[in-house]
Each structure stands twice: as structure tokens, then as C-alpha cells.
Enzyme design. Structure first.
Site, PDB file in Angstrom:
ATOM      1  N   LYS A  37       0.833  -1.199   0.000  1.00 45.83           N
ATOM      2  CA  LYS A  37       0.000   0.000   0.000  1.00 45.83           C
ATOM      3  C   LYS A  37       0.873   1.257   0.000  1.00 45.83           C
ATOM      4  O   LYS A  37       0.581   2.230  -0.708  1.00 45.83           O
ATOM      5  CB  LYS A  37      -0.930  -0.007   1.212  1.00 45.83           C
ATOM      6  CG  LYS A  37      -2.058   1.011   1.135  1.00 45.83           C
ATOM      7  CD  LYS A  37      -2.921   0.960   2.376  1.00 45.83           C
ATOM      8  CE  LYS A  37      -3.720  -0.309   2.480  1.00 45.83           C
ATOM      9  NZ  LYS A  37      -4.642  -0.285   3.646  1.00 45.83           N
ATOM     10  N   THR A  93     -12.217   0.203  11.851  1.00 47.54           N
ATOM     11  CA  THR A  93     -12.906  -0.417  12.996  1.00 47.54           C
ATOM     12  C   THR A  93     -14.082  -1.232  12.465  1.00 47.54           C
ATOM     13  O   THR A  93     -15.230  -0.817  12.544  1.00 47.54           O
ATOM     14  CB  THR A  93     -13.408   0.641  14.003  1.00 47.54           C
ATOM     15  OG1 THR A  93     -14.171   1.643  13.308  1.00 47.54           O
ATOM     16  CG2 THR A  93     -12.255   1.309  14.718  1.00 47.54           C
ATOM     17  N   THR A 129     -14.019   5.581  13.928  1.00 47.94           N
ATOM     18  CA  THR A 129     -15.310   5.496  14.604  1.00 47.94           C
ATOM     19  C   THR A 129     -15.233   4.389  15.647  1.00 47.94           C
ATOM     20  O   THR A 129     -15.032   3.221  15.312  1.00 47.94           O
ATOM     21  CB  THR A 129     -16.430   5.195  13.591  1.00 47.94           C
ATOM     22  OG1 THR A 129     -16.413   6.202  12.577  1.00 47.94           O
ATOM     23  CG2 THR A 129     -17.792   5.173  14.276  1.00 47.94           C
ATOM     24  N   GLU A 159     -14.335  11.554  11.968  1.00 47.96           N
ATOM     25  CA  GLU A 159     -14.416  11.910  10.547  1.00 47.96           C
ATOM     26  C   GLU A 159     -15.870  11.837  10.085  1.00 47.96           C
ATOM     27  O   GLU A 159     -16.665  11.049  10.597  1.00 47.96           O
ATOM     28  CB  GLU A 159     -13.530  10.974   9.720  1.00 47.96           C
ATOM     29  CG  GLU A 159     -13.838   9.474   9.850  1.00 47.96           C
ATOM     30  CD  GLU A 159     -14.879   8.976   8.868  1.00 47.96           C
ATOM     31  OE1 GLU A 159     -15.260   9.749   7.965  1.00 47.96           O
ATOM     32  OE2 GLU A 159     -15.318   7.829   9.015  1.00 47.96           O
ATOM     33  N   LEU A 161     -16.610  11.782   6.477  1.00 46.83           N
ATOM     34  CA  LEU A 161     -16.412  11.719   5.033  1.00 46.83           C
ATOM     35  C   LEU A 161     -17.550  10.975   4.345  1.00 46.83           C
ATOM     36  O   LEU A 161     -18.006   9.937   4.815  1.00 46.83           O
ATOM     37  CB  LEU A 161     -15.098  11.012   4.696  1.00 46.83           C
ATOM     38  CG  LEU A 161     -13.815  11.566   5.296  1.00 46.83           C
ATOM     39  CD1 LEU A 161     -12.615  10.919   4.623  1.00 46.83           C
ATOM     40  CD2 LEU A 161     -13.749  13.069   5.172  1.00 46.83           C
ATOM     41  N   PHE A 260     -32.122  12.502   1.349  1.00 50.35           N
ATOM     42  CA  PHE A 260     -32.164  11.087   1.746  1.00 50.35           C
ATOM     43  C   PHE A 260     -33.587  10.568   1.923  1.00 50.35           C
ATOM     44  O   PHE A 260     -33.835   9.669   2.716  1.00 50.35           O
ATOM     45  CB  PHE A 260     -31.322  10.849   3.016  1.00 50.35           C
ATOM     46  CG  PHE A 260     -29.858  11.095   2.788  1.00 50.35           C
ATOM     47  CD1 PHE A 260     -29.066  10.114   2.223  1.00 50.35           C
ATOM     48  CD2 PHE A 260     -29.284  12.315   3.098  1.00 50.35           C
ATOM     49  CE1 PHE A 260     -27.722  10.349   1.979  1.00 50.35           C
ATOM     50  CE2 PHE A 260     -27.946  12.566   2.857  1.00 50.35           C
ATOM     51  CZ  PHE A 260     -27.167  11.572   2.295  1.00 50.35           C
ATOM     52  N   LEU A 261     -34.504  11.132   1.151  1.00 49.94           N
ATOM     53  CA  LEU A 261     -35.879  10.616   1.136  1.00 49.94           C
ATOM     54  C   LEU A 261     -36.202   9.971  -0.210  1.00 49.94           C
ATOM     55  O   LEU A 261     -37.324  10.056  -0.690  1.00 49.94           O
ATOM     56  CB  LEU A 261     -36.876  11.751   1.428  1.00 49.94           C
ATOM     57  CG  LEU A 261     -37.001  12.196   2.883  1.00 49.94           C
ATOM     58  CD1 LEU A 261     -38.074  13.270   3.022  1.00 49.94           C
ATOM     59  CD2 LEU A 261     -37.317  11.020   3.813  1.00 49.94           C
ATOM     60  N   CYS A 271     -19.718   1.766   6.469  1.00 53.42           N
ATOM     61  CA  CYS A 271     -19.956   2.614   7.645  1.00 53.42           C
ATOM     62  C   CYS A 271     -21.337   2.418   8.258  1.00 53.42           C
ATOM     63  O   CYS A 271     -21.452   1.898   9.366  1.00 53.42           O
ATOM     64  CB  CYS A 271     -19.756   4.085   7.279  1.00 53.42           C
ATOM     65  SG  CYS A 271     -18.027   4.528   7.012  1.00 53.42           S
ATOM     66  N   LYS A 335     -22.797   2.752  -3.617  1.00 51.88           N
ATOM     67  CA  LYS A 335     -23.231   4.096  -3.978  1.00 51.88           C
ATOM     68  C   LYS A 335     -22.410   4.534  -5.189  1.00 51.88           C
ATOM     69  O   LYS A 335     -21.368   3.943  -5.480  1.00 51.88           O
ATOM     70  CB  LYS A 335     -23.046   5.078  -2.816  1.00 51.88           C
ATOM     71  CG  LYS A 335     -21.605   5.309  -2.416  1.00 51.88           C
ATOM     72  CD  LYS A 335     -21.479   6.344  -1.308  1.00 51.88           C
ATOM     73  CE  LYS A 335     -21.807   7.737  -1.818  1.00 51.88           C
ATOM     74  NZ  LYS A 335     -21.556   8.783  -0.795  1.00 51.88           N
TER      75      LYS A 335
END
Length: 447
Positions: A37, A93, A129, A159, A161, A260-261, A271, A335
Site C-alpha cells: 500500500k 474499525t 469510529t 471523521e 467523510l 435522503f428521502l 460505515c 453508492k
């Protein structure tokens, strides 16, 4: 003297944060335990697709012509400890295998590896988180194991994001939350974020527990709003209503808002699903489990949407078996503007239909390689047109702009049957119907 910053963990969060800190003018050293990485980042390449991130990296990674050279990478903990004034912990996490709870092993390992190298005053800033109460425990560990003792302070800076907008969200955040115990930690974080604060970004100072709760509370609220409109879609299916018009009407209420409807096959990714489950698990450990029982239903509604999409597809194909049926799936990522297929509703639906005998062909603008790794037995096409060729039904499952710009007539010419099921409620029904397609969307049985 300008602060020197380290970023521990160079995955999605860490790579973005490191590049953004260099953009803000700091000397930055990133660390990861995976040498491959690090080598990739040193070539100016990203381990994931995120719009604008690769360009940002190449503006600052040492060795590129015209770069500032402010951003370097290492695998050496001693180098990190000697270099940094402020150390951002950006490791993963994930959800524990077989449990709802959060796996803190990566955070714990990062703190344990860093602590012995903190020989002078330093601020360690958690961005991952984590369950409420983690920061108190980690602060005590630092004080006990760092040679600097109490001069090795901890802060928590969650965060926020959004995949697809991570660079913008880091450079121009809508808020900065700083969980601190003293003035020095607050002062250092204000110095780190001086540019966005100067642009008007609110800087909210809290204690450790509140800072930890902000991220999980925000994700839980967002998940609740998404699952609410999906629950309304179920009622609309049963009662003959139109969930898109319902959402439009209630969205005009400024207490609710329209974001978001949009009903569909639900949320996924790395997440929201794991964060709300970890939140429930931690509330149970604290004896406050009844406060979050509603999140179980939120999770249930969300997961149910995937099965409902499968059944809608079965009904559209005549109500029988999927055997011998050719199904085109547009979308694999959870998404748009991302290559992330973790807990992707689109890929889950494709996989369920495949396991029930359907011949499924998937196309996604950015997520094909990751999708192949998760579901190697699915069919994959290089273009949307190739995916649709010979299909008995087309499922629109990730709302990429590319799919909204498709030519329905061109696709109709190669499909076996012009049957489209919109699992995201983002395509134009009239446009597709004028091209001879039968259009059906979730929560809109009569639209």
C-alpha cells in the site's frame, strides 16, 4: 515552527486525510503496515477510487515533478514517532465476525505501536469510529506507556467523510468536532484546521464521550431517515401510493427536509450498517440498550429491501423460477462515485438472483474489479450495453450518472425484453416508456 503531522493507516480515510493535510500546507508522513500500500501511494496511486484524490496525492507526494514534496510514507514506527507533533489515527474499525460489536484491534494495535516512540510532547488524534468510552481507555494507555507520559495527550476528532466527496469533505468540512481534555490539545487542533475554521467551518469542542457519540449518532439518524422512506415505500406498495410523490410532499416541511428521502433498495457500505450495529452493542454494554431498540428495526427494514427487490424481479418475470432467465444488473457499488462494494445492496441482489438460478450479468463504472473478488461466479460486462444484451429484465441498482444518461432505445435494441426495474428511483419513467420499455420502481406500483 509549523506543525508536522503523521497519519497512521492509509486506507480510505487515512490516504485522504494525509493528502488533505499536505494540501493545507503541513509536512506529512503517512504510515501503514502493508508495504504494498505504501509503494502504491509513493507512486501517486490510490488503493481505492475516490474522485480527486489521486490528483491531490500527486500534487504533494515527494518525487513527482512539480509536487510540493510535503507528503511522504513509511512503515517505520520510530520514524513516525520522531517526526510528528500531531499523530492522526485513521485505522479501520470493522464489525466483529459473528457479532454486532466493533472490532477495536486495529486501533489498539496502532496506539500500542506508537506509544513507545513518543518521547516528547505529542498529540495523538483518533479519527476512527469507536464505541463510546474508548478514548478514556486509550488516553490512560498512552499516559502509562509513552516515555513522554502525560505530555503524550489524546484527542478525538471524528471523521464525517462521504465516499465520492471525501476530498471536499476533508478540505471544507461542514463541522469539526474536537473531543479534548485540555487547552493544549484544543489549541493544536485549531492550528491544524486553521484554514477551514477561517472559511467559517464550525469548530465544536466537547469531552471524549460526546465526540465519540457524534459520528454514531449522525449515522444512526441518517440510517433512520433512509429506512423511514423505505418503510413508506412498503406501505405505498400495499396501498397503491407513490412513494416519490409522498417524499416530495413531506420534504417541503423544513423540519423534515428532502435529503435522503429517495426510496430504493437501501443503504450499504463500510460505515452505516456496521456503525448502527456497533452502537446497539455498546448501548447494551452500558445498560442503555432500550434507548436504541429502534435501530434493530431500522436495520431490519434496510436488509428487507434487498429481498423485496429480488421478489419484484421474480414477479416481473412471471412469478416462477429464475432458472434460464437472463438478468442485467446496472451497478455493483453501494453508492455512485466509489469502487466500494462492501455490504453493497446491488451486489447482494445480484448474488441472490444468481444463487436462485438466474443468469446475472453485472456492469459498474468503477466497481468491477472489487465485485469480481466478492462474487467471482457472476457474469460481468465491459459496458452497460453488453450487460443488457439478451436480458429478460434490467435492474437499475446503483444510481450512477452514467445510467441516467443511457439511451433507452439503444439498450432496447439489444435486450430480449424491454423490462426495467428501477431499484433507486432515479431514472426518468417517461423517457424509458417512450422507448417501449415497461418501467417499474420500488414503492410506486401505479406510477
Amino acid at each position: 515552527m509549523s506543525l508536522k503531522i503523521t497519519v497512521i493507516g492509509t486506507g480510505y480515510l487515512g490516504a485522504t486525510h494525509a493528502a488533505a493535510m499536505a494540501e493545507l500546507g503541513f509536512e506529512v508522513l503517512g504510515l501503514d503496515v502493508v508495504p504494498e500500500k505504501i509503494a502504491m501511494l509513493e507512486r501517486g496511486e490510490t488503493p481505492m477510487y475516490e474522485p480527486g484524490l489521486e490528483e491531490l496525492l500527486r500534487r504533494h507526494v515527494a518525487g513527482f515533478e512539480g509536487s510540493t514534496g510535503r507528503l511522504r510514507f513509511t512503515t517505520d514506527w520510530a520514524e513516525i514517532g520522531a517526526f510528528g507533533d500531531v499523530h492522526f489515527v485513521c485505522v479501520n474499525t470493522p464489525q466483529k465476525h459473528g457479532e454486532y460489536a466493533c472490532d477495536m484491534s486495529y486501533v489498539d494495535s496502532a496506539i500500542a505501536s506508537l506509544a513507545p516512540h513518543l518521547r516528547g510532547p505529542a498529540l495523538v488524534v483518533g479519527k476512527s469510529t469507536v464505541p463510546v468510552g474508548s478514548a478514556d481507555r486509550l488516553a490512560a494507555y498512552l499516559a502509562e506507556h509513552a516515555p513522554a507520559g502525560g505530555d503524550a495527550e489524546l484527542a478525538w476528532n471524528p471523521e464525517f467523510l462521504r465516499e465520492g466527496f471525501a476530498v471536499e469533505d476533508t478540505l471544507h468540512p461542514d463541522r469539526i468536532v474536537a473531543g479534548v481534555r485540555g487547552e493544549r490539545a484544543e489549541k493544536l487542533l485549531r492550528e491544524v484546521y486553521a484554514t477551514p475554521i477561517g472559511e467559517g467551518t464550525p469548530f465544536v469542542v466537547t469531552d471524549f464521550p460526546t465526540a465519540e457519540l457524534v459520528k454514531t449518532a449522525a449515522n444512526s439518524f441518517l440510517a433512520t431517515k433512509i429506512s423511514f422512506i423505505n418503510a413508506m415505500a412498503e406501505v405505498c406498495e400495499a396501498g397503491g401510493g407513490d412513494v416519490a410523490k409522498l417524499a416530495e410532499a413531506i420534504g417541503h416541511d423544513d423540519r423534515i427536509g428532502s435529503k435522503f428521502l429517495r426510496a430504493g433498495i437501501g443503504f450499504g457500505g463500510g460505515c452505516l450498517p456496521k456503525d448502527i450495529r456497533a452502537f446497539m452493542a455498546r448501548a447494551g454494554e452500558l445498560g442503555a440498550d432500550q434507548a436504541l431498540t429502534f435501530l434493530r428495526e431500522i436495520d431490519s427494514i434496510n436488509m428487507r429491501r434487498r429481498g423485496q427487490m429480488v421478489e419484484m424481479t421474480r414477479e416481473a418475470l412471471g412469478g416462477g423460477s429464475f432458472l434460464g432467465k437472463r438478468v442485467a444488473v446496472l451497478g455493483a457499488t453501494f453508492k455512485p462515485d466509489s469502487d466500494d462494494v462492501r455490504d453493497s445492496p446491488a451486489l447482494n441482489v445480484a448474488g441472490q438472483i444468481h444463487l436462485q438460478g438466474g443468469q446475472v450479468t453485472v456492469y459498474d463504472p468503477k466497481g468491477m474489479a472489487n465485485a469480481r473478488r466478492v462474487f467471482p461466479t457472476l457474469g460481468y460486462a465491459e459496458t452497460a450495453l453488453d450487460a443488457v444484451r439478451g436480458a429478460d429484465v434490467v435492474l437499475h441498482l446503483t444510481e450512477w450518472r452514467e445510467f441516467r444518461e443511457l439511451d433507452p432505445a439503444e439498450l432496447g435494441a439489444v435486450a430480449a425484453d424491454r423490462l426495467l426495474l428501477d431499484g433507486r428511483n432515479t431514472l426518468d419513467p417517461e423517457l424509458w416508456r417512450r422507448a417501449g420499455w415497461t418501467y417499474r420502481a420500488m414503492g410506486r406500483p401505479t406510477a
